[in-house]
Design a protein around this motif. Structure first.
Motif, PDB file in Angstrom:
ATOM      1  N   PRO A  38     -26.357  15.402  17.821  1.00 43.29           N
ATOM      2  CA  PRO A  38     -25.384  15.545  19.317  1.00 43.29           C
ATOM      3  C   PRO A  38     -24.088  15.625  18.835  1.00 43.29           C
ATOM      4  CG  PRO A  38     -26.205  13.314  18.963  1.00 43.29           C
ATOM      5  CD  PRO A  38     -27.000  14.090  17.901  1.00 43.29           C
ATOM      6  N   THR A  39     -23.226  16.550  19.475  1.00 46.04           N
ATOM      7  CA  THR A  39     -21.749  16.585  19.429  1.00 46.04           C
ATOM      8  C   THR A  39     -21.034  15.441  19.703  1.00 46.04           C
ATOM      9  OG1 THR A  39     -21.387  17.526  21.752  1.00 46.04           O
ATOM     10  CG2 THR A  39     -21.967  19.016  20.038  1.00 46.04           C
ATOM     11  N   LEU A  40     -20.024  15.107  19.085  1.00 47.36           N
ATOM     12  CA  LEU A  40     -19.110  14.140  19.300  1.00 47.36           C
ATOM     13  C   LEU A  40     -17.939  14.624  19.866  1.00 47.36           C
ATOM     14  CD1 LEU A  40     -19.173  12.149  15.680  1.00 47.36           C
ATOM     15  CD2 LEU A  40     -20.531  11.777  17.529  1.00 47.36           C
ATOM     16  N   ASN A  41     -17.614  13.528  20.720  1.00 46.16           N
ATOM     17  CA  ASN A  41     -16.309  13.845  21.379  1.00 46.16           C
ATOM     18  C   ASN A  41     -15.052  13.534  20.728  1.00 46.16           C
ATOM     19  OD1 ASN A  41     -16.053  10.975  21.597  1.00 46.16           O
ATOM     20  ND2 ASN A  41     -16.960  11.135  23.759  1.00 46.16           N
ATOM     21  N   ALA A  42     -13.850  13.559  20.977  1.00 45.48           N
ATOM     22  CA  ALA A  42     -12.648  13.332  20.292  1.00 45.48           C
ATOM     23  C   ALA A  42     -12.478  11.680  19.825  1.00 45.48           C
ATOM     24  CB  ALA A  42     -11.419  13.799  20.765  1.00 45.48           C
ATOM     25  N   GLU A  43     -12.758  11.112  20.982  1.00 43.97           N
ATOM     26  CA  GLU A  43     -12.622   9.468  20.672  1.00 43.97           C
ATOM     27  C   GLU A  43     -13.646   8.840  19.729  1.00 43.97           C
ATOM     28  OE1 GLU A  43     -12.582   5.417  23.280  1.00 43.97           O
ATOM     29  OE2 GLU A  43     -12.822   7.375  24.324  1.00 43.97           O
ATOM     30  N   GLN A  44     -15.168   9.381  19.694  1.00 45.07           N
ATOM     31  CA  GLN A  44     -15.985   9.088  18.847  1.00 45.07           C
ATOM     32  C   GLN A  44     -15.866   9.517  17.561  1.00 45.07           C
ATOM     33  OE1 GLN A  44     -19.339  10.746  20.629  1.00 45.07           O
ATOM     34  NE2 GLN A  44     -20.031   8.844  21.868  1.00 45.07           N
ATOM     35  N   ALA A  45     -15.034  10.756  17.340  1.00 42.42           N
ATOM     36  CA  ALA A  45     -15.036  11.274  15.905  1.00 42.42           C
ATOM     37  C   ALA A  45     -13.722  10.406  15.237  1.00 42.42           C
ATOM     38  CB  ALA A  45     -14.311  12.568  16.017  1.00 42.42           C
ATOM     39  N   ALA A  46     -12.863  10.098  16.182  1.00 42.78           N
ATOM     40  CA  ALA A  46     -11.752   9.350  15.777  1.00 42.78           C
ATOM     41  C   ALA A  46     -12.116   7.949  15.195  1.00 42.78           C
ATOM     42  CB  ALA A  46     -10.616   9.040  16.496  1.00 42.78           C
ATOM     43  N   LYS A  47     -13.082   7.319  15.821  1.00 43.74           N
ATOM     44  CA  LYS A  47     -13.596   6.024  15.499  1.00 43.74           C
ATOM     45  C   LYS A  47     -14.334   6.034  14.131  1.00 43.74           C
ATOM     46  CE  LYS A  47     -13.746   3.762  19.934  1.00 43.74           C
ATOM     47  NZ  LYS A  47     -14.809   3.248  21.068  1.00 43.74           N
TER      48      LYS A  47
ATOM     49  N   LEU B 124      -5.099  15.460  22.274  1.00 42.24           N
ATOM     50  CA  LEU B 124      -5.705  14.983  20.827  1.00 42.24           C
ATOM     51  C   LEU B 124      -6.203  13.664  21.225  1.00 42.24           C
ATOM     52  CD1 LEU B 124      -2.971  16.116  18.178  1.00 42.24           C
ATOM     53  CD2 LEU B 124      -5.038  17.143  19.108  1.00 42.24           C
ATOM     54  N   PRO B 125      -6.952  13.140  20.148  1.00 42.28           N
ATOM     55  CA  PRO B 125      -7.429  11.758  20.209  1.00 42.28           C
ATOM     56  C   PRO B 125      -6.385  10.586  20.337  1.00 42.28           C
ATOM     57  CG  PRO B 125      -8.680  12.929  18.439  1.00 42.28           C
ATOM     58  CD  PRO B 125      -7.362  13.697  19.084  1.00 42.28           C
TER      59      PRO B 125
END
Length: 745
Positions: free
Chosen positions: A478-487, A558-559
């Motif tokens: 599943p694709t990650l959103n910006a906030e999940q990618a930052a975490k 951006l995140p």
């Protein structure tokens, strides 16, 4: 006065109480040693001297006390030990304990001399103690000589090089010649090493002479194992002497009970040393000789003591004895060997196939538990070479028969392509194909000749590849959103920092490879810091929120958390935890920031649409300085080094250095750092001198030191400033005088 009136047993009881005190608390050792030295001196009673030397021997051999404290203790007691050893009529017990204490003290005192070259008197006392012990080595009883051997062992250990190439990384208790600097004023490493090898030859002389003094020989052998392990340079010489030593020499003399005990003691000590050496270093080139020597000693000891106690056999009657004697061989002279056949239907292990005996007790013995594999192989080879040829041939033939029977009884291997199916022979309707399966060409021909379908159209040939199973592929994640990618990115960076903290600093500092070096080529702490610094600077280059715009000139969101700034915060915290040791990491990080800023400025200038990239170098350099300044002290040189290695300095950074002069204790540090920049970094000389002028102007307490630097580089400014200051003082004096006159009127 009270102690002088007490009896000797009462005073010994008080000394024992002091001894119990230091055994419970090591910190009391210096006070007790200093208090007891006058009591146990060379003029004291023999009871006090015995107690005192035993106490010193126990104190310096204690593993609880740190070696740094023992250094100060040993300097105190050197003179007392020297006087006790120089007494020609000294008590034997006192002499033994004094030599044992000297054996514990010698490497510690040598370590003190290495670090304190000015202490000539202590070195002279230590040399005198060593010379006196070597003097009484050969002219004393065996109980004293074994103490001298122990002292000689400690001398050899201290005056030869250890296996550790870097003394700072080695065991602190392993004091060796590597700790001595080549230009030491008191210690000459070549002379000390030559003396150590001479002492070693003197130790080994008792083995080369094949002495019968078992106490001295056992004491010498027990000291050699440590020398072989800790000083490999001495191992070959020691092993050759041990292999040539014959501990069974006394067997040629009358076998008295005393000689038996001496022979057994020397043989066992020698054999245990050989077995220990063979077990500890099996790859040693002399390991084979050592193992053979141990086996030879074992056999010789068994022959000596087994044959010595045997009685002469009585003669047996010829006729009656021969009539009752059991026959062990065939009448024809052929050796008898009864080998039972194996059951073909049962399952047998490899050991059962090669077993020639039916005795359950013998077959249950596990040979590897009794002897080593190498020894069992030697015994087997020697036994086979001594066997009767006919008996050996018969045993080999019996084993071959067993193997052939088991081979015939084993089930045949079934070929799935040619094997018959499990069907009745009378079924005429089914005739299986007993030959190989159809090949690819036959399958394609059958597909071509197959009938048409209901629509009348002929089917096209099917490719053979379509008959195979399709390739299985996992579904995409599943694709990650910006906030999940930052975490996820933050957690990855945290794990990298956690792994980096567990790494040790390299023993040898490597030369810097430059800005274009490979980041993680060695996987040490420095490489990981470089990786993190480049992730924080280069990975997000051009992706700042102020520079990314879409086609309609609207900012892309951006995140909420910037991973690059998170890495920078972690690097900042990591450096401030121990900034004196991690100043290299700070310089490496800021160099990456400076390089990235310059590359972004060059890219912005060459772009069709110029933009203003943010500057991270100045921000984090100032922040690091603000974090370091509260912890600096007057003798701290880390500031000078940090300023000298930064890639770029500006007036803002030097103004922070100038503000250090608010603290009078840091004035000299701040001005020394600025003057270092004036002398060693000409490109920033002018702004550094401007900062020195600012110090002279703003901080009155710092003017004497600042004037010394300005006198050379900016004398005009100093002369004008001093004149202006003098004029201001005159003006202030005149106004004060007029005010005084007005008050008087």
């Amino acid at each position: 006065m009270a102690s002088s009136q007490l009896s000797v047993p009462d005073q010994i009881r008080q000394l024992e109480d002091a001894r119990k005190l230091v055994l419970g608390e090591v910190s009391y050792y210096p006070q007790v040693i200093q208090a007891t030295l006058p009591i146990i001196g060379p003029t004291a009673k023999v009871e006090f001297r015995r107690w005192g030397t035993e106490f010193l021997c126990e104190a310096f051999a204690s593993p609880v006390a740190p070696i740094s404290q023992k250094e100060t203790w040993c300097i105190i007691v050197l003179e007392t030990l020297k006087l006790l050893l120089e007494d020609p009529k000294q008590d034997i017990i006192v002499l033994r304990s004094a030599i044992q204490a000297s054996a514990s003290i010698y490497p510690i005192a040598l370590r003190w001399i290495i670090g304190n070259a000015y202490d000539t008197s202590s070195w002279e006392r230590l040399v005198a103690i060593k010379a006196r012990i070597f003097q009484i080595w050969d002219s004393s009883p065996s109980t004293v000589r074994i103490c001298c051997v122990k002292f000689a062992q400690r001398v050899v250990l201290a005056q030869t090089a250890s296996v550790h190439q870097e003394p700072r990384r080695s065991d602190p208790l392993d004091i060796s010649l590597r700790m001595v600097t080549p230009n030491h004023p008191l210690l000459d490493p070549p002379s000390l090493e030559a003396e150590a090898f001479g002492v070693l030859d003197r130790m080994l002389a008792v083995l080369q002479e094949n002495s019968s003094d078992a106490l001295l020989i056992d004491g010498t052998l027990n000291t050699l194992s440590v020398l072989i392990r800790a000083r490999p340079a001495t191992s070959t010489r020691i092993i050759n002497v041990v292999l040539n030593f014959n501990p069974l020499k006394l067997a040629n003399s009358p076998m008295t009970p005393k000689n038996k005990v001496l022979i057994k003691s020397m043989e066992k000590t020698t054999r245990m040393l050989c077995m220990h050496l063979a077990r500890r270093d099996p790859n040693n080139p002399l390991a084979g000789r050592i193992q053979q020597h141990a086996e030879r000693l074992m056999r010789a000891r068994a022959e000596i003591f087994n044959n010595a106690g045997q009685k002469r056999p009585s003669p047996a009657p010829a006729d009656e004895y021969e009539a009752k004697r059991q026959r062990t061989g065939a009448v024809s002279g052929e050796p008898v060997l009864n080998i039972a056949p194996l059951d073909p239907a049962a399952t047998h292990s490899l050991a059962e196939v090669f077993s020639l005996t039916q005795d359950a007790a013998i077959r249950s013995v596990h040979v590897p538990d009794l002897v080593a594999a190498s020894l069992a192989a030697r015994i087997s080879i020697r036994t086979i070479t001594g066997l009767d040829t006919a008996l050996l041939d018969r045993a080999i033939g019996a084993i071959r028969e067993r193997l052939s029977i088991l081979h015939e009884a084993s089930p045949a291997v079934i070929n799935p392509e040619t094997a018959k199916l499990d069907l009745d022979e009378d079924d005429d309707d089914y005739e299986p194909d007993y030959f190989a399966a159809e090949d690819t060409e036959q399958i394609l021909n059958k597909l071509d000749s197959s009938g048409a379908d209901d629509g009348g159209e002929r089917q096209k040939p099917v490719a053979l590849g379509s008959l195979t199973l399709p390739t299985f592929k996992l579904p995409p994640p599943p694709t990650l959103n910006a906030e999940q990618a930052a975490k996820v990115g933050q957690s990855s960076v945290g794990r990298v920092f956690g792994a980096m903290r567990t790494l040790e600093d390299p023993a040898v500092k490597r030369a810097k490879a430059g800005i274009n070096r490979l980041a993680a080529s060695s996987y040490d702490r420095e490489s990981w810091i470089t990786v993190l610094a480049r992730l924080a600077t280069r990975a997000s280059s051009g992706l700042d929120e102020s520079t990314i715009k879409d086609d309609e000139n609207s900012k892309i969101s951006l995140p909420q958390v910037n991973i690059s700034n998170s890495i920078r915060d972690l690097l900042y915290s990591y450096i401030l935890e121990d900034f004196r040791k991690r100043i290299d990491a700070a310089v490496s990080w800021l160099s990456e920031e400076w390089y990235n800023d310059r590359m972004q400025q060059r890219a912005a200038a060459a772009s069709a649409e110029p933009w203003n990239p943010p500057s991270h170098y100045d921000k984090w350099a100032l922040r690091l300085l603000d974090g370091i300044f509260p912890y600096l002290h007057a003798q701290d040189k880390v500031l000078t080094r940090f300023l000298g290695e930064l890639p770029e300095l500006n007036a803002q950074i030097l103004s922070r250095v100038k503000e250090l002069c608010r603290d009078p204790s840091l004035v000299n540090l701040a001005l020394t750092s600025l003057y270092y920049l004036v002398m060693m970094r000409p490109p920033v000389r002018e702004i550094a001198l401007d900062a020195v002028e600012g110090v002279w102007t703003d901080y009155e307490d710092a003017r004497p030191i600042a004037a010394k630097y300005l006198q050379r580089w900016r004398p005009r400014f100093l002369e004008a400033a001093q004149k202006q200051l003098a004029a201001a003082e005159v003006e202030d004096g005149g106004s004060a005088a007029s005010n005084g006159t007005a008050v008087a009127a």
